[in-house]
Design an enzyme around this catalytic site. Structure first.
Site, PDB file in Angstrom:
ATOM      1  N   THR A   5     -13.253  -5.464   6.428  1.00  0.00           N
ATOM      2  CA  THR A   5     -12.882  -5.511   7.842  1.00  0.00           C
ATOM      3  C   THR A   5     -12.983  -4.168   8.549  1.00  0.00           C
ATOM      4  O   THR A   5     -12.837  -4.099   9.767  1.00  0.00           O
ATOM      5  CB  THR A   5     -11.451  -6.065   8.019  1.00  0.00           C
ATOM      6  OG1 THR A   5     -10.552  -5.328   7.198  1.00  0.00           O
ATOM      7  CG2 THR A   5     -11.397  -7.532   7.654  1.00  0.00           C
TER       8      THR A   5
ATOM      9  N   ARG B  72       0.394  -1.876   6.612  1.00  0.00           N
ATOM     10  CA  ARG B  72       1.060  -0.789   7.335  1.00  0.00           C
ATOM     11  C   ARG B  72       2.016  -1.235   8.441  1.00  0.00           C
ATOM     12  O   ARG B  72       3.102  -0.649   8.569  1.00  0.00           O
ATOM     13  CB  ARG B  72      -0.007   0.175   7.885  1.00  0.00           C
ATOM     14  CG  ARG B  72      -0.581   1.078   6.805  1.00  0.00           C
ATOM     15  CD  ARG B  72      -1.832   1.807   7.249  1.00  0.00           C
ATOM     16  NE  ARG B  72      -2.982   0.899   7.294  1.00  0.00           N
ATOM     17  CZ  ARG B  72      -4.226   1.302   7.547  1.00  0.00           C
ATOM     18  NH1 ARG B  72      -4.481   2.571   7.813  1.00  0.00           N
ATOM     19  NH2 ARG B  72      -5.213   0.431   7.543  1.00  0.00           N
TER      20      ARG B  72
ATOM     21  N   ARG C 116      -2.983  -7.416  12.978  1.00  0.00           N
ATOM     22  CA  ARG C 116      -2.148  -6.434  13.655  1.00  0.00           C
ATOM     23  C   ARG C 116      -1.281  -7.128  14.698  1.00  0.00           C
ATOM     24  O   ARG C 116      -1.810  -7.705  15.654  1.00  0.00           O
ATOM     25  CB  ARG C 116      -3.020  -5.364  14.337  1.00  0.00           C
ATOM     26  CG  ARG C 116      -3.759  -4.439  13.358  1.00  0.00           C
ATOM     27  CD  ARG C 116      -2.781  -3.538  12.647  1.00  0.00           C
ATOM     28  NE  ARG C 116      -3.418  -2.597  11.738  1.00  0.00           N
ATOM     29  CZ  ARG C 116      -3.656  -2.817  10.455  1.00  0.00           C
ATOM     30  NH1 ARG C 116      -3.327  -3.993   9.933  1.00  0.00           N
ATOM     31  NH2 ARG C 116      -4.201  -1.909   9.683  1.00  0.00           N
TER      32      ARG C 116
ATOM     33  N   ASP D 182      -5.605  -7.275  -5.471  1.00  0.00           N
ATOM     34  CA  ASP D 182      -6.781  -6.954  -4.649  1.00  0.00           C
ATOM     35  C   ASP D 182      -7.589  -5.847  -5.328  1.00  0.00           C
ATOM     36  O   ASP D 182      -7.530  -4.686  -4.936  1.00  0.00           O
ATOM     37  CB  ASP D 182      -6.330  -6.532  -3.257  1.00  0.00           C
ATOM     38  CG  ASP D 182      -7.488  -6.404  -2.283  1.00  0.00           C
ATOM     39  OD1 ASP D 182      -8.583  -6.940  -2.583  1.00  0.00           O
ATOM     40  OD2 ASP D 182      -7.309  -5.770  -1.227  1.00  0.00           O
ATOM     41  N   LEU D 183      -8.347  -6.214  -6.337  1.00  0.00           N
ATOM     42  CA  LEU D 183      -9.059  -5.242  -7.173  1.00  0.00           C
ATOM     43  C   LEU D 183     -10.545  -5.156  -6.841  1.00  0.00           C
ATOM     44  O   LEU D 183     -11.244  -4.278  -7.343  1.00  0.00           O
ATOM     45  CB  LEU D 183      -8.862  -5.591  -8.647  1.00  0.00           C
ATOM     46  CG  LEU D 183      -7.397  -5.649  -9.091  1.00  0.00           C
ATOM     47  CD1 LEU D 183      -7.303  -5.997 -10.571  1.00  0.00           C
ATOM     48  CD2 LEU D 183      -6.683  -4.327  -8.809  1.00  0.00           C
ATOM     49  N   LYS D 184     -11.045  -6.072  -6.035  1.00  0.00           N
ATOM     50  CA  LYS D 184     -12.428  -6.041  -5.555  1.00  0.00           C
ATOM     51  C   LYS D 184     -13.413  -5.718  -6.671  1.00  0.00           C
ATOM     52  O   LYS D 184     -14.205  -4.786  -6.583  1.00  0.00           O
ATOM     53  CB  LYS D 184     -12.573  -5.043  -4.405  1.00  0.00           C
ATOM     54  CG  LYS D 184     -11.755  -5.400  -3.172  1.00  0.00           C
ATOM     55  CD  LYS D 184     -12.014  -4.418  -2.042  1.00  0.00           C
ATOM     56  CE  LYS D 184     -11.227  -4.795  -0.796  1.00  0.00           C
ATOM     57  NZ  LYS D 184      -9.778  -4.519  -0.953  1.00  0.00           N
TER      58      LYS D 184
ATOM     59  N   ASP E  66       0.855  -1.186   0.000  1.00  0.00           N
ATOM     60  CA  ASP E  66       0.000   0.000   0.000  1.00  0.00           C
ATOM     61  C   ASP E  66       0.891   1.236   0.000  1.00  0.00           C
ATOM     62  O   ASP E  66       1.081   1.906   1.027  1.00  0.00           O
ATOM     63  CB  ASP E  66      -0.940  -0.027   1.202  1.00  0.00           C
ATOM     64  CG  ASP E  66      -1.908  -1.189   1.147  1.00  0.00           C
ATOM     65  OD1 ASP E  66      -2.247  -1.625   0.017  1.00  0.00           O
ATOM     66  OD2 ASP E  66      -2.329  -1.673   2.208  1.00  0.00           O
TER      67      ASP E  66
ATOM     68  N   GLY F 201     -21.909  -8.759 -15.301  1.00  0.00           N
ATOM     69  CA  GLY F 201     -21.193 -10.009 -15.491  1.00  0.00           C
ATOM     70  C   GLY F 201     -20.138  -9.977 -16.565  1.00  0.00           C
ATOM     71  O   GLY F 201     -19.001 -10.435 -16.352  1.00  0.00           O
ATOM     72  N   ASN F 202     -20.455  -9.451 -17.737  1.00  0.00           N
ATOM     73  CA  ASN F 202     -19.492  -9.452 -18.838  1.00  0.00           C
ATOM     74  C   ASN F 202     -18.242  -8.650 -18.489  1.00  0.00           C
ATOM     75  O   ASN F 202     -17.120  -9.060 -18.798  1.00  0.00           O
ATOM     76  CB  ASN F 202     -20.134  -8.879 -20.102  1.00  0.00           C
ATOM     77  CG  ASN F 202     -19.202  -8.941 -21.291  1.00  0.00           C
ATOM     78  OD1 ASN F 202     -18.857 -10.019 -21.775  1.00  0.00           O
ATOM     79  ND2 ASN F 202     -18.773  -7.775 -21.767  1.00  0.00           N
TER      80      ASN F 202
END
Length: 236
Positions: free
Chosen positions: A121, A212, A182, A66-68, A17, A73-74
């Site tokens: 989260t 982090r 963490r 990690d593109l979420k 990140d 659908g296509n």
């Protein structure tokens, strides 16, 4: 892949990140051989970091894109098809049935594994209710995990708090990937459902995503190695 087949060192996924590919590559160099698995998310991807997937894969590293994804659908299927060609190991989609179905179709014929994001989260029950959901985090996570398993998704992204219950639901047929990790003494930041590395592994997590606490540390390599040692100890 069963839990026993995952090497302890591979269970730590360091989230890059960072604001630029140059910063990410400097961190990768600093971590050296101590880290085998990296995550590239929005910040780095939108700053030109997607080509790092192929570069890392060529070096024998694993990459979690990690593109979420969440769209018609296509669009999801074609996006997953493109990521499958990049060399990524994992890609995330939001755990909506149409989205998950399209993602599974899009990765056909490749080695890419689809992870479904159940509930972020940084969310708790109050956040879900504010967003219009009538159920709480645990109930929604479980429902989405069941749908993901039926649709052929490879794994679930969930908080460590949900790992134990999800393991009972999906068994060891799906991989459980947990952000919100963490180390003891670390700041929680914007995470609301967190756990230490050892406790998360003991609860049944397969992979831990840590950003982090590693990349902002004075000695990132030492922190990464300490987390890996804690993982190995938890595995007994």
């Amino acid at each position: 892949m069963t839990q026993a087949e995952i090497a302890p060192k591979d269970r730590l996924i360091v989230a890059l990140d960072l604001p630029s590919p140059a910063a990410a590559e400097a961190m990768i160099d600093q971590l050296g051989d101590s880290v085998t698995f990296y995550k590239i998310g929005y910040q780095l991807a939108y700053a030109g970091g997607l080509p790092l997937i192929g570069k890392l894969a060529d070096k024998g590293k694993k990459v979690f894109a990690d593109l979420k994804m969440h769209d018609i659908g296509n669009t999801v299927a074609r996006g997953v098809e493109s990521i499958a060609k990049s060399g990524a190991t994992f890609v995330t989609v939001h755990a909506y049935p149409q989205t998950m179905k399209a993602a599974v179709e899009g990765r056909a014929g490749s080695r890419l594994r689809i992870l479904a994001v159940t509930v972020l989260t940084s969310y708790n029950d109050d956040d879900l209710h504010a967003a219009g959901y009538r159920i709480g985090v645990s109930e929604l996570v479980e429902a989405r995990a069941q749908q993901a398993q039926v649709l052929g998704v490879d794994g679930i992204v969930c908080s460590p708090e949900e790992v134990g219950n999800l393991r009972k639901i999906v068994g060891h047929q799906m991989e459980l990937v947990t952000p919100g990790i963490r180390p003891a003494g670390s700041a929680t930041g914007d995470q609301k459902r967190i756990m230490t590395p050892g406790r998360a592994i003991a609860a049944g997590a397969d992979y831990l995503v840590v950003g982090r606490p590693v990349v902002e540390a004075a000695d990132p390599k030492a922190v990464a190695e300490a987390i890996q040692a804690e993982i190995a100890q938890a595995l007994g």
